[in-house]
Design an enzyme around this catalytic site. Structure first.
Site, mmCIF file in Angstrom:
data_model
loop_
_atom_site.group_PDB
_atom_site.id
_atom_site.type_symbol
_atom_site.label_atom_id
_atom_site.label_comp_id
_atom_site.label_asym_id
_atom_site.label_seq_id
_atom_site.Cartn_x
_atom_site.Cartn_y
_atom_site.Cartn_z
ATOM 1 C CG ASP A 87 -0.270 0.097 2.538
ATOM 2 O OD1 ASP A 87 0.720 -0.636 2.733
ATOM 3 O OD2 ASP A 87 -0.710 0.887 3.399
ATOM 4 C CG ASP A 148 6.909 4.347 2.259
ATOM 5 O OD1 ASP A 148 6.926 3.133 2.521
ATOM 6 O OD2 ASP A 148 6.534 5.212 3.067
ATOM 7 C CD GLU A 182 4.282 0.385 6.903
ATOM 8 O OE1 GLU A 182 5.258 0.611 7.650
ATOM 9 O OE2 GLU A 182 3.828 1.258 6.126
ATOM 10 C CG ASP A 205 9.145 0.379 4.450
ATOM 11 O OD1 ASP A 205 9.200 1.187 3.508
ATOM 12 O OD2 ASP A 205 8.210 0.362 5.278
#
Length: 433
Positions: A87, A148, A182, A205
């Site tokens: 996401d 991201d 997330e 990440d």
């Protein structure tokens, strides 16, 4: 092993494909995942994994993608997992993303063509100084890019492709996990830890190339509910005590020294993130952060004491404050398993980068996974300016992240050995000679 000459990287093509799929999550949704469109990317990932021979790849009812790269060694190696989230943040649109590749970056300001007020400046994005000669990817100016965490997704997918096509890279069983939601704090709500069956995990990440993060904020949420006094505005003198105005005064009275815009490094903060209401009742939602979990209670008391001081002016009004735990600093768990971080640092060094151990002024899926029985530090993915229209990543940093994953798989295999009588897994701790 030097991968530069042997790998045909696919990470860039994958990344450019993934970011065009809108996977924005929704904090106001009560469903899981919070948006069905996140599954569009998850289904694509499953199909791509199956196409490269990862036969158990699948998406479950909650939108999680699970897959396994089978071991190709006769050693018994601890199972490790690589994780990224599909996401993108609700803060900025993720619809109709148009990625642009700026080849051979030479330090110039990057003006984004669809909104020329969006300028990525070297003076403001200091890590660009490490990108001279590299290929920098941005969005076009009206959306976030989605690095991201689609950079991490693409890196893990490329690593899977390389592992399936290069049997000379020895490794144990490698688990893959892609999560939804997330960005809205629910990324691991329904993860099946038993299904993963992993000893250690790594989220891809992080930010700058070479960074290795073993520490996150501890996090609480807080809600302040203000009960004011309503009256007809034409006859309100001496009677009305507006909950909306009280809320505004409380926010204004919070100490600047404890706000995100005035804190850095290891400093915590109290941050109002939402307010709604009317004259009679208003609520303020806060996030509370600190690396020391013990300080969170003190930060909540700052809200309480501020409300007490403001409410002295409104004797007929009252408030309640409730707090809830969100996640905790993963460092304590990781310190009990030092080899997990040490092996990742070694893997980064083997790529030719200099590994740097950092703390995250935020959280990752790994924060919660660590407390669910899967110790899980965070490795760089190369993403920068998260959640904004100026988000960017470089091709070369993503390739280094792929190399890091491959070296890490090899290191776990190297640190284990086979005995003719019994299979023994030897976890050679970094603190041992």
């Amino acid at each position: 092993m030097n991968f530069n000459s042997s790998l045909n990287f696919t990470v860039t093509e994958r990344f450019l494909r993934y970011v065009t799929i809108d996977t924005q999550s929704d904090p106001s949704s009560v469903s899981f995942p919070s948006t069905e469109k996140q599954k569009d990317l998850s289904r694509l990932l499953v199909n791509e994994l199956l196409a490269i021979g990862v036969s158990d790849a699948h998406i479950d009812e909650f939108g999680y993608v699970y897959a396994t790269i089978p071991s190709n060694t006769n050693k018994q190696v601890p199972v490790i997992c690589f994780c990224s989230h599909v996401d993108t943040a609700p803060d900025c649109s993720g619809k109709n993303v148009k990625p642009l590749v700026h080849k051979n970056y030479q330090g110039q300001d990057i003006v984004l063509p669809d909104d020329n007020t969006q300028v990525i400046k070297l003076t403001e994005h200091t890590d660009l100084k490490n990108q001279l000669g590299n290929d920098v990817i941005t969005a076009s100016g009206t959306t976030l890019l989605g690095a991201d965490n689609k950079a991490g997704v693409a890196e893990i997918m490329d690593a899977c492709y390389q592992l399936m096509n290069h049997p000379e890279i020895k490794h144990g069983d490698i688990r893959i996990l892609f999560t939804p939601d997330e960005e809205v704090g629910h990324g691991v709500d329904h993860v099946d830890i038993a299904k993963l069956g992993a000893f250690a995990g790594y989220t891809m990440d992080g930010e700058s190339a070479g960074n290795m993060e073993n520490e996150t904020f501890s996090a609480d949420g807080a809600r302040l509910t203000i009960n004011g006094i309503s009256a007809h505005p034409g006859f309100a003198k001496g009677k009305m005590e507006s909950a909306i105005k009280i809320a505004g005064k409380i926010i204004a009275a919070l100490p600047d020294s404890l706000s995100p815009e005035h804190t850095e490094d290891m400093e915590g903060f109290v941050h109002p993130v939402g307010m709604e209401g009317h004259v009679e009742t208003a609520t303020i939602d806060f996030i509370i952060r600190d690396f020391d979990a013990e300080k969170l209670k003190g930060h909540a008391n700052v809200i309480r004491h501020t409300a007490d001081a403001v409410l002295e002016q409104y004797p007929a009004s009252s408030y309640t404050l409730t707090t809830s735990q969100q996640y905790r600093n993963m460092k304590g768990v990781l310190d009990e398993n030092p080899q997990i971080v040490a092996y990742a640092m070694e893997a980064i060094d083997r790529t030719g980068l200099t590994a740097k151990l950092c703390s995250i002024r935020g959280g990752t899926d790994g924060s919660r996974l660590s407390f669910m029985g899967l110790p899980c530090p965070n490795i760089f993915a190369g993403e920068h300016a998260f959640h904004s229209k100026q988000e960017w990543v470089s091709v070369q940093d993503m390739q280094k992240a792929v190399e890091t994953i491959l070296h890490l798989c090899m290191i776990w295999e190297e640190k284990s050995y086979f005995n003719e009588d019994t299979i023994i897994t030897c976890i050679r701790y970094a603190k041992q000679p």
